[in-house]
Design a protein around this motif. Sequence first.
Motif, mmCIF file in Angstrom:
data_model
loop_
_atom_site.group_PDB
_atom_site.id
_atom_site.type_symbol
_atom_site.label_atom_id
_atom_site.label_comp_id
_atom_site.label_asym_id
_atom_site.label_seq_id
_atom_site.Cartn_x
_atom_site.Cartn_y
_atom_site.Cartn_z
ATOM 1 N N ILE A 1 19.140 7.470 -12.772
ATOM 2 C CA ILE A 1 20.022 6.608 -13.550
ATOM 3 C C ILE A 1 20.761 7.356 -14.666
ATOM 4 N N ASP A 2 20.225 8.497 -15.107
ATOM 5 C CA ASP A 2 20.910 9.307 -16.118
ATOM 6 C C ASP A 2 21.816 10.360 -15.469
ATOM 7 N N ASN A 3 22.062 10.240 -14.156
ATOM 8 C CA ASN A 3 22.889 11.142 -13.349
ATOM 9 C C ASN A 3 22.272 12.518 -13.128
ATOM 10 N N SER A 4 21.009 12.691 -13.464
ATOM 11 C CA SER A 4 20.310 13.932 -13.135
ATOM 12 C C SER A 4 19.834 13.852 -11.684
ATOM 13 N N ILE A 5 19.422 14.981 -11.139
ATOM 14 C CA ILE A 5 18.999 15.062 -9.738
ATOM 15 C C ILE A 5 17.596 15.624 -9.662
ATOM 16 N N LYS A 6 16.756 15.026 -8.805
ATOM 17 C CA LYS A 6 15.444 15.569 -8.454
ATOM 18 C C LYS A 6 15.376 15.695 -6.942
ATOM 19 N N CYS A 7 14.824 16.806 -6.473
ATOM 20 C CA CYS A 7 14.638 17.043 -5.050
ATOM 21 C C CYS A 7 13.194 17.427 -4.789
ATOM 22 N N TRP A 8 12.684 17.079 -3.599
ATOM 23 C CA TRP A 8 11.313 17.388 -3.243
ATOM 24 C C TRP A 8 11.219 17.644 -1.750
ATOM 25 N N GLY A 9 10.155 18.333 -1.359
ATOM 26 C CA GLY A 9 9.923 18.650 0.042
ATOM 27 C C GLY A 9 9.944 20.146 0.275
ATOM 28 N N SER B 1 6.231 15.750 -12.861
ATOM 29 C CA SER B 1 6.380 16.837 -13.828
ATOM 30 C C SER B 1 7.520 17.782 -13.485
ATOM 31 N N GLN B 2 8.170 17.564 -12.359
ATOM 32 C CA GLN B 2 9.255 18.424 -11.911
ATOM 33 C C GLN B 2 10.472 18.305 -12.808
ATOM 34 N N SER B 3 11.110 19.438 -13.075
ATOM 35 C CA SER B 3 12.366 19.446 -13.825
ATOM 36 C C SER B 3 13.495 18.961 -12.937
ATOM 37 N N VAL B 4 14.544 18.477 -13.548
ATOM 38 C CA VAL B 4 15.722 18.064 -12.789
ATOM 39 C C VAL B 4 16.503 19.305 -12.381
ATOM 40 N N VAL B 5 17.357 19.155 -11.376
ATOM 41 C CA VAL B 5 18.196 20.256 -10.907
ATOM 42 C C VAL B 5 19.221 20.571 -11.989
ATOM 43 N N ASN C 1 0.812 -1.224 0.000
ATOM 44 C CA ASN C 1 0.000 0.000 0.000
ATOM 45 C C ASN C 1 0.842 1.269 0.000
ATOM 46 N N LEU C 2 2.124 1.152 0.263
ATOM 47 C CA LEU C 2 3.022 2.301 0.241
ATOM 48 C C LEU C 2 3.485 2.498 -1.197
ATOM 49 N N PRO C 3 3.100 3.615 -1.819
ATOM 50 C CA PRO C 3 3.402 3.778 -3.245
ATOM 51 C C PRO C 3 4.877 4.077 -3.518
ATOM 52 N N VAL C 4 5.324 3.669 -4.698
ATOM 53 C CA VAL C 4 6.643 4.085 -5.172
ATOM 54 C C VAL C 4 6.489 5.484 -5.750
ATOM 55 N N LEU C 5 7.543 6.276 -5.680
ATOM 56 C CA LEU C 5 7.500 7.637 -6.200
ATOM 57 C C LEU C 5 7.665 7.627 -7.712
ATOM 58 N N ASP C 6 6.997 8.552 -8.375
ATOM 59 C CA ASP C 6 7.116 8.695 -9.819
ATOM 60 C C ASP C 6 8.207 9.721 -10.115
ATOM 61 N N LEU C 7 9.442 9.253 -10.189
ATOM 62 C CA LEU C 7 10.576 10.135 -10.458
ATOM 63 C C LEU C 7 10.884 10.245 -11.951
ATOM 64 N N GLY C 8 10.215 9.458 -12.771
ATOM 65 C CA GLY C 8 10.453 9.468 -14.209
ATOM 66 C C GLY C 8 11.482 8.445 -14.644
ATOM 67 N N LEU C 9 12.508 8.251 -13.841
ATOM 68 C CA LEU C 9 13.577 7.283 -14.108
ATOM 69 C C LEU C 9 13.948 6.581 -12.800
ATOM 70 N N PRO C 10 14.580 5.424 -12.878
ATOM 71 C CA PRO C 10 15.054 4.789 -11.646
ATOM 72 C C PRO C 10 16.116 5.646 -10.952
#
Length: 181
Positions: free
Chosen positions: A137-145, A169-173, A112-121
């Motif tokens: 996995i493409d060495n990009s960074i996403k941050c949230w909170g 829908s968030q852009s990478v850093v 019941n605990l969902p996986v996050l939709d980060l777009g890539l692993p």
Amino acid sequence: NKTAIQINAGLYHVCALLNDYSLKCWGSNTKGQLGIGSTSEVGSSPGDMGDGLNSVDLGSGYTAKQVVAGNKHTCVLLNNGSVKCWGDHTSGQLGGGQTQATGDSSDELGDNLPVLDLGLPAIQISAQYDHTCAILIDNSIKCWGEGSLGRLGSGDIDNIGDEPGELSSQSVVDLNSSEVS
């Protein structure tokens, strides 16, 4: 015969990744950050530790590769590159698109605990007080909170992850530099 292969301490709680890739957490649990389906603290009473310490239910087929702990939240990088988070969610630090705590009830854990939709692993994660980041996995960074002070690298101070669809829908850093001529 279990031993720790990784440990991460949040502000008031600690989580250990064990050699069988299970996860155990102890300490304060006011927002469900221990992932045990309650808000009871663990580790301050006889019998809490060792065999009395429950493993976090990550869901069918999932094992932990990395664990990170923030102020009152915990996130785990799973064996397939996905990320799950639980605990306090007031600033979007779980990335789940709402602001209610997750993990303080047993029906919010496991499958019941969902996986996050980060777009890539993801290949690595990090958490601090009220925000979380992942290297994808493409060495990009996403941050949230919590976005104050620009800590999410999004070019503003807005929280990310507290509204549905924000994380996907968030852009990478942007870490690219431009040359000055």
